[in-house]
Every structure is written in C-alpha cells, then in structure tokens.
Design an enzyme around this catalytic site. Sequence first.
Site: not given
Length: 318
Positions: A66-67, A96, A117, A145
Amino acid sequence: MRDTLTAPPARTQVPIRHLTGPQALDRALIEHLLARAAAFEQGVAMEAVPLSGRLLATVFYEPSTRTRFSFEAAMHRLGGQVLSAENATGASSAAKGESLEDAIRVIGSYADGIVLRHPEVGAAERAARVAPVPVINAGDGPGSHPTQALLDLYTIEKELGRLDHLRIGLAGDLRHGRTVRSLALLLARFPGNELVLISPPALRLGADVTAALNEAQQGMRETADLGGAIADLDVLYQTRIQAERFESSEEYERHRGVYVVNADLMRRLPERAILMHPLPRLDEIDPRVDADPRAAYFRQARNGLWVRMAVLDWAMGR
Ligand code: CP
C-alpha cells in the site's frame, strides 16, 4: 570585481518540509492535509499538475504494498515522476555496507523528495538530518508511520463525520504496531476522544506513547478483553500480530490468533461503528466480514492515495 554572471545563486532560507513522525503534525497541519486530500479526491485541486517536473525517490528497506504503490501513484497523478528502490536492503549499496546517511545524501542529489521505509526506529530522523530534500517517513521499524495515521484520520472523518468525541478501540499488537502508535498520538490532538487499548499484557502500547498521551491528558484505558470492549466503540482498529518483530517464532506463536474479528464479534459492534485495519491482514479478520458495510479497511487503503497526494504536494510543491 565580483563576476555576477558566474556567482552562485543566493541560498534560499525556506525550511525543508520533512515528515519524520507524528510530532511534526499539529492540528492545523493535519486539518490542512485532510482538506487538501479531500480536494484531490473530489478532483477540484487538479486544475494544474502541482508536481510536474519533480522527481520522487521511494526507498524501501522493508516490504510494502500500500504505502509504496500509493505514494508512487500519488506522485504520478500529481504530474511528477518516480525513482524506486523496492528492495533497498538487497538491491542497493546497503548490501555492500553503505550507511543510510551516505545513501540519502546521494539519492537526495538526484531526486526532489525521498519517501523512506526502514527497519530501524529513528531512521527517517537520521535521513532528514543529512538530506538536502524533504524526507517522508513511510514506516521506521516499530517506531512510527505518520502518513498511515493521516489516512486513518481521513477515513474516520469521511466515514463518521468527525474526529472528536469518539471511542476508538486499538486492538492487537500495540507493542510493535507503528500505525497504532502514530494514530493514538494524532487522535489526542482532537477533544473528547477515548482510546481503548486492547492487547495481551505482553503486547501493550509502549510507555513512550502512553506517557505522551498522559501528558496530552488523553482519555484512555487498557484491557485484554476485545469481546468486552467492542459493544460501545465507534471505531474498532484491528491490527496484525507482527511476526517479523518478535525475537523468536515461539514468542510469535504464543500471540498469534489472540484476536480474530469474525461474524460473531461483528454482531456486538454497534451499527454506527466501523472496522478498520491498516493491512496487510493475516487471520485477524475473517474474510467473510469483508462484505459487512462497516468493514472499512479497503476504503481506508484507497484513501491513502488522496492523503499521500496531499503530503507530497505539501512537502514538494513549489
Ligand atoms: N499499511 C501499510 O503500511 O501497508 P504496506 O506495508 O503494504 O505498505
């Protein structure tokens, strides 16, 4: 003599509009963003494409449906374009050993805004400290959030007509659930709300959030009894038990299935009330409940588009 043709342009003093957590969202800004989201939903804010020529980087170190999709759809609908790292942990130079700070500095030199995120609490704050462009927190581990909380408020207001004097049950994994942590803090910006915190003792809302709620004199009570609490709620906000946040699979299994919203439980939820869930869901809402008109979770997910258009427009608009 100074050569004015080659002199660098004067630096502007306009502050960068980061959105790293619910602390950035006072009531005035919430109301502005919700009104703007409603305008986008109604199509009245689209006479011009506000982000034409602008580039957004979506940088996801954790999975999302969704986000990420709603932010990217929002950016396209606003006339902008998107660079996306959907698996930044495995497919960027994080693999890395590159630091988040270095990655953000570099990505911020290519894009005009960053949606991030990340699995670590505070990652968006760290990113905002070094980013030359706005950083929007799309979830930082079990931290916060904020855009989910905004779309939750938008949904409540759209469905019930107000954001005050409501009794809201937040149920499930309140310890790890960043959506409930942010939503509880935003609901406290509006008068007369009562929070019913419904969880097993081991999954209670964190003391950092309850302290902030106490400071805001937010009415709240805690219970482990979902069946006992449901009959006088205006909103039941159900959440997933977050397997990925537990230290062991045994601990997760102890809590899995603790609350399941099914037809029996829905009979006890008032007719005026709504059932919300940030999604994804596993087994905590029986799919047979989806046809109940009070089941608002797919409408809620759709609202993320309008709210994220409003957030991008606010953060990245000229
Ligand atoms: N609600 C939410 O954040 O969903 P995603 O994890 O799919 O983005």
